[in-house]
Design a protein around this motif. Structure first.
Motif, PDB file in Angstrom:
ATOM      1  N   ARG A  46      30.516  29.747  46.966  1.00  0.00           N
ATOM      2  CA  ARG A  46      31.962  29.605  47.052  1.00  0.00           C
ATOM      3  C   ARG A  46      32.384  28.324  47.786  1.00  0.00           C
ATOM      4  O   ARG A  46      33.382  27.703  47.447  1.00  0.00           O
ATOM      5  CB  ARG A  46      32.538  30.829  47.752  1.00  0.00           C
ATOM      6  N   ARG A  47      31.623  27.919  48.805  1.00  0.00           N
ATOM      7  CA  ARG A  47      32.019  26.779  49.618  1.00  0.00           C
ATOM      8  C   ARG A  47      32.175  25.515  48.781  1.00  0.00           C
ATOM      9  O   ARG A  47      33.143  24.774  48.917  1.00  0.00           O
ATOM     10  CB  ARG A  47      30.983  26.556  50.720  1.00  0.00           C
ATOM     11  N   SER A  48      31.208  25.253  47.901  1.00  0.00           N
ATOM     12  CA  SER A  48      31.289  24.041  47.083  1.00  0.00           C
ATOM     13  C   SER A  48      32.456  24.118  46.099  1.00  0.00           C
ATOM     14  O   SER A  48      33.091  23.105  45.798  1.00  0.00           O
ATOM     15  CB  SER A  48      29.973  23.824  46.328  1.00  0.00           C
ATOM     16  N   VAL A  49      32.743  25.326  45.603  1.00  0.00           N
ATOM     17  CA  VAL A  49      33.879  25.512  44.695  1.00  0.00           C
ATOM     18  C   VAL A  49      35.187  25.236  45.428  1.00  0.00           C
ATOM     19  O   VAL A  49      36.081  24.554  44.911  1.00  0.00           O
ATOM     20  CB  VAL A  49      33.878  26.946  44.115  1.00  0.00           C
ATOM     21  N   ILE A  50      35.315  25.763  46.650  1.00  0.00           N
ATOM     22  CA  ILE A  50      36.523  25.536  47.449  1.00  0.00           C
ATOM     23  C   ILE A  50      36.724  24.043  47.705  1.00  0.00           C
ATOM     24  O   ILE A  50      37.833  23.519  47.543  1.00  0.00           O
ATOM     25  CB  ILE A  50      36.436  26.308  48.775  1.00  0.00           C
ATOM     26  N   ASP A  51      35.660  23.361  48.110  1.00  0.00           N
ATOM     27  CA  ASP A  51      35.774  21.935  48.421  1.00  0.00           C
ATOM     28  C   ASP A  51      36.232  21.146  47.194  1.00  0.00           C
ATOM     29  O   ASP A  51      37.125  20.293  47.285  1.00  0.00           O
ATOM     30  CB  ASP A  51      34.436  21.396  48.925  1.00  0.00           C
ATOM     31  N   ARG A  52      35.625  21.423  46.057  1.00  0.00           N
ATOM     32  CA  ARG A  52      35.961  20.671  44.834  1.00  0.00           C
ATOM     33  C   ARG A  52      37.403  20.941  44.407  1.00  0.00           C
ATOM     34  O   ARG A  52      38.156  20.002  44.125  1.00  0.00           O
ATOM     35  CB  ARG A  52      34.992  21.062  43.712  1.00  0.00           C
TER      36      ARG A  52
ATOM     37  N   GLY B  75      44.950  20.107  45.747  1.00  0.00           N
ATOM     38  CA  GLY B  75      45.761  19.798  46.913  1.00  0.00           C
ATOM     39  C   GLY B  75      45.943  20.994  47.837  1.00  0.00           C
ATOM     40  O   GLY B  75      46.637  20.906  48.853  1.00  0.00           O
ATOM     41  N   HIS B  76      45.348  22.111  47.490  1.00  0.00           N
ATOM     42  CA  HIS B  76      45.363  23.304  48.349  1.00  0.00           C
ATOM     43  C   HIS B  76      44.133  24.135  48.010  1.00  0.00           C
ATOM     44  O   HIS B  76      43.545  23.996  46.922  1.00  0.00           O
ATOM     45  CB  HIS B  76      46.635  24.139  48.131  1.00  0.00           C
ATOM     46  N   ALA B  77      43.723  25.000  48.935  1.00  0.00           N
ATOM     47  CA  ALA B  77      42.561  25.853  48.689  1.00  0.00           C
ATOM     48  C   ALA B  77      42.840  26.777  47.511  1.00  0.00           C
ATOM     49  O   ALA B  77      43.947  27.300  47.374  1.00  0.00           O
ATOM     50  CB  ALA B  77      42.232  26.669  49.940  1.00  0.00           C
ATOM     51  N   PRO B  78      41.876  26.996  46.633  1.00  0.00           N
ATOM     52  CA  PRO B  78      42.098  27.835  45.455  1.00  0.00           C
ATOM     53  C   PRO B  78      42.160  29.309  45.828  1.00  0.00           C
ATOM     54  O   PRO B  78      41.675  29.720  46.887  1.00  0.00           O
ATOM     55  CB  PRO B  78      40.870  27.542  44.592  1.00  0.00           C
ATOM     56  N   PRO B  79      42.754  30.124  44.961  1.00  0.00           N
ATOM     57  CA  PRO B  79      42.793  31.566  45.236  1.00  0.00           C
ATOM     58  C   PRO B  79      41.402  32.192  45.183  1.00  0.00           C
ATOM     59  O   PRO B  79      40.501  31.685  44.507  1.00  0.00           O
ATOM     60  CB  PRO B  79      43.685  32.115  44.119  1.00  0.00           C
ATOM     61  N   VAL B  80      41.256  33.281  45.912  1.00  0.00           N
ATOM     62  CA  VAL B  80      40.004  34.043  45.907  1.00  0.00           C
ATOM     63  C   VAL B  80      40.032  35.092  44.801  1.00  0.00           C
ATOM     64  O   VAL B  80      39.025  35.362  44.156  1.00  0.00           O
ATOM     65  CB  VAL B  80      39.770  34.718  47.276  1.00  0.00           C
ATOM     66  N   THR B  81      41.196  35.704  44.598  1.00  0.00           N
ATOM     67  CA  THR B  81      41.341  36.704  43.548  1.00  0.00           C
ATOM     68  C   THR B  81      42.720  36.582  42.921  1.00  0.00           C
ATOM     69  O   THR B  81      43.642  36.010  43.524  1.00  0.00           O
ATOM     70  CB  THR B  81      41.132  38.136  44.110  1.00  0.00           C
ATOM     71  N   ILE B  82      42.839  37.091  41.731  1.00  0.00           N
ATOM     72  CA  ILE B  82      44.132  37.292  41.088  1.00  0.00           C
ATOM     73  C   ILE B  82      44.258  38.787  40.830  1.00  0.00           C
ATOM     74  O   ILE B  82      43.351  39.409  40.269  1.00  0.00           O
ATOM     75  CB  ILE B  82      44.258  36.507  39.769  1.00  0.00           C
ATOM     76  N   VAL B  83      45.389  39.341  41.263  1.00  0.00           N
ATOM     77  CA  VAL B  83      45.659  40.757  41.015  1.00  0.00           C
ATOM     78  C   VAL B  83      46.487  40.845  39.743  1.00  0.00           C
ATOM     79  O   VAL B  83      47.531  40.201  39.630  1.00  0.00           O
ATOM     80  CB  VAL B  83      46.427  41.396  42.191  1.00  0.00           C
ATOM     81  N   VAL B  84      46.011  41.625  38.785  1.00  0.00           N
ATOM     82  CA  VAL B  84      46.718  41.749  37.523  1.00  0.00           C
ATOM     83  C   VAL B  84      46.971  43.219  37.234  1.00  0.00           C
ATOM     84  O   VAL B  84      46.101  44.069  37.432  1.00  0.00           O
ATOM     85  CB  VAL B  84      45.933  41.081  36.364  1.00  0.00           C
ATOM     86  N   SER B  85      48.178  43.495  36.801  1.00  0.00           N
ATOM     87  CA  SER B  85      48.553  44.854  36.423  1.00  0.00           C
ATOM     88  C   SER B  85      48.805  44.862  34.922  1.00  0.00           C
ATOM     89  O   SER B  85      49.903  44.534  34.471  1.00  0.00           O
ATOM     90  CB  SER B  85      49.802  45.287  37.187  1.00  0.00           C
ATOM     91  N   PRO B  86      47.808  45.214  34.108  1.00  0.00           N
ATOM     92  CA  PRO B  86      47.987  45.141  32.661  1.00  0.00           C
ATOM     93  C   PRO B  86      48.939  46.203  32.106  1.00  0.00           C
ATOM     94  O   PRO B  86      49.446  46.062  31.003  1.00  0.00           O
ATOM     95  CB  PRO B  86      46.570  45.337  32.119  1.00  0.00           C
ATOM     96  N   THR B  87      49.167  47.256  32.896  1.00  0.00           N
ATOM     97  CA  THR B  87      50.095  48.300  32.475  1.00  0.00           C
ATOM     98  C   THR B  87      50.693  48.978  33.699  1.00  0.00           C
ATOM     99  O   THR B  87      50.054  49.052  34.744  1.00  0.00           O
ATOM    100  CB  THR B  87      49.406  49.352  31.592  1.00  0.00           C
TER     101      THR B  87
END
Length: 513
Positions: A101-107, A113-125
């Motif tokens: 994860r560390r290398s992904v965050i850095d890239r 221009g900001h740290a990427p999200p760790v998760t996306i919460v989705v409610s399909p229904t």
């Protein structure tokens, strides 16, 4: 390369730890064998393998020193999960979400221009076969269902933002046709699904076992009486039956509990967490009841004293129980404060993107914009610019700890409610007064906890997978911002020389993202 003597010492400590968390000799042998095999089978280029292996070994040693129960938890998973579930967990979660994860965050931080999200919460229904007291999902259009193409867009764009962990909620996710087909299509992602458990029959349990990347989190309110009172007759037994089905198949699952005024005393007991572990739960999420919706019930809110009681229980369990715990309203120190609009966002069935599961306001829809664009929207950027809202990270929520912040952000950005009545959290005078009073009362308790030994005068915290960390080193920009906000608030306190209006007090120059 790991020193042979260090490796032998590490193995000896793992052996002792495995026995201490209840593993038999055969189970411990299986766990060590699987861990060694997984580590040796990394299919990356030689340089990356070496770097990843070193990070993995360093992480094991750090957690053995600081957070041994986390290693005990991993050993139990390696010993008791099915072969497929273990492989999916190691590849998708341990490697992609933790070690690499560390290398992904850095890239992505450089790119976005900001740290990427760790998760996306989705409610399909929002469809559900139950009608539980206090559930916010009842306020959304009941028949709302996300099209498969829109769900694919959510998953594809989440992956492009470095997300490897998708949180699925509802409604009841298992009423959504094609949910498990989608998990199979995106097999490199882990899907955690909040579920009432009533639809996980033998056939569904077989499918979950065959997939390995779907982790049900069963909603439970305590024992039978507490669960029945909120969820209805028969639900408690259905949940236990579903747990038993998955446990027999070696499928990873956990629980989600909602602490309220009526069940927090029970939920914070050692007996209850031991009960969940005995049923096979490998993780537990705690989401204190938040008074959102058309007719929010503040009488259900856990008291400030109960919230602190739960915090102390969670600190105790992390030192003594091999189970992964996440306390959404008491774990701000683990993540540098509020996560909304920064480390995650919530997508409704209609495609509206909220900054938080419990902040039912939006300015953009995913049908017209990309996730990347929405994270760059003025509303989301303003939220990130405010975080954290105080140097005391136990007070991390803009809904119940700093409600004036939520009111200001919604007004300034013209955020619209995602269903009729959602605006009551910022517009109903009685509700606003209640939340302001709650924030003051809990703030006093939180200050005492923050200054205590668990957080070493607000400097250090035990962070899952990272061990003990210095918060000012781990989150330098966030903590610098917190100091700025806290000092501004103190200067504007009643009677101080620098007293200003609430609006002026909140206007602090944001740090660069």
């Amino acid at each position: 390369m790991t020193n042979p003597n260090d490796l032998l010492d590490m193995l000896a400590r793992i052996n002792m730890l495995g026995h201490s968390v209840g593993l038999s000799d055969d189970e411990l042998s299986m766990a060590v064998q699987r861990l060694a095999s997984a580590s040796a089978s990394m299919t990356l280029d030689e340089t990356s393998v070496s770097e990843t292996h070193q990070r993995l070994m360093a992480g094991v040693k750090k957690n053995l020193d600081d957070d041994p129960m986390l290693i005990g938890w991993a050993l139990k998973l390696a010993a008791r999960l099915s072969e497929l579930s273990w492989k999916k967990f190691f590849d998708n979660f341990i490697l992609r979400l933790v070690v690499e994860r560390r290398s992904v965050i850095d890239r992505l931080t450089r790119e976005l221009g900001h740290a990427p999200p760790v998760t996306i919460v989705v409610s399909p229904t929002m469809a559900c076969n139950l009608r539980c007291r206090g559930c916010y999902a009842q306020q959304y259009p009941r028949g709302a269902s996300m099209s498969p193409d829109l769900l694919r867009k959510v998953l594809r764009e989440s992956r492009e933002l470095g997300v490897r962990f998708i949180t699925v909620t509802g409604g009841e996710p298992f009423t959504y046709d094609g949910l498990l087909d989608m998990a199979e299509e995106f097999s490199d992602l882990t899907f955690m699904t909040y579920t009432n458990g009533t639809l996980i029959d033998e056939a569904t349990a077989d499918r979950l076992a065959a997939l390995g990347n779907v982790l049900p989190a069963f909603s439970i309110e305590g024992y039978e009486q507490e669960t029945t009172e909120r969820r209805g007759l028969g639900v408690y037994r259905a949940v236990l039956d579903a747990m038993a089905r998955l446990k027999r198949r070696g499928t990873l699952f956990g629980v989600s509990v909602t602490p309220t005024r009526f069940n927090t005393d029970l939920l914070s007991s050692d007996a209850f967490i031991d009960f969940l572990m005995d049923k096979g739960a490998s993780f537990a999420w705690l989401f204190t009841y938040i008074p959102v919706g058309l007719e929010p019930d503040v009488g259900m809110m856990a008291t400030p004293e109960q919230r602190d009681q739960l915090r102390r229980a969670r600190v105790r369990w992390r030192k003594t129980r091999p189970i992964f715990l996440g306390d959404f309203w008491n774990d701000g120190a683990c993540v540098g404060g509020c996560l909304s609009a920064s480390r995650y966002a919530f997508v409704t069935p209609e495609g509206d993107v909220q900054p938080c599961t419990f902040v039912h306001f939006t300015t953009h829809n995913l049908r017209d914009h990309s996730l990347r664009e929405i994270f760059q929207s003025p509303f989301f950027k303003a939220i990130r610019g405010c975080q954290p809202y105080d140097r005391n990270l136990l007070r991390s929520c803009k809904i119940i700890d700093h409600p004036h912040v939520l009111r200001r952000l919604v007004e300034q950005h013209g955020a619209r409610p995602t269903y009729p009545g959602a605006e009551s959290i910022v517009s109903d005078p009685a509700l606003c007064r209640h939340l302001d009073q709650y924030a003051r009362e809990y703030g006093r308790l939180a200050e005492r906890g923050w200054r205590g030994p668990d957080y070493q005068e607000g400097r250090r915290a035990l962070v899952p997978f990272s061990g003990l960390v210095d918060l000012y080193e781990r989150y330098p920009e966030r903590m610098a911002r917190a100091e700025q906000v806290t000092e501004a608030n103190r200067a504007s306190a009643p009677g101080s020389a620098g007293q200003r209006s609430e609006e002026a007090r909140d206007h602090v120059t944001p740090l660069a993202e």
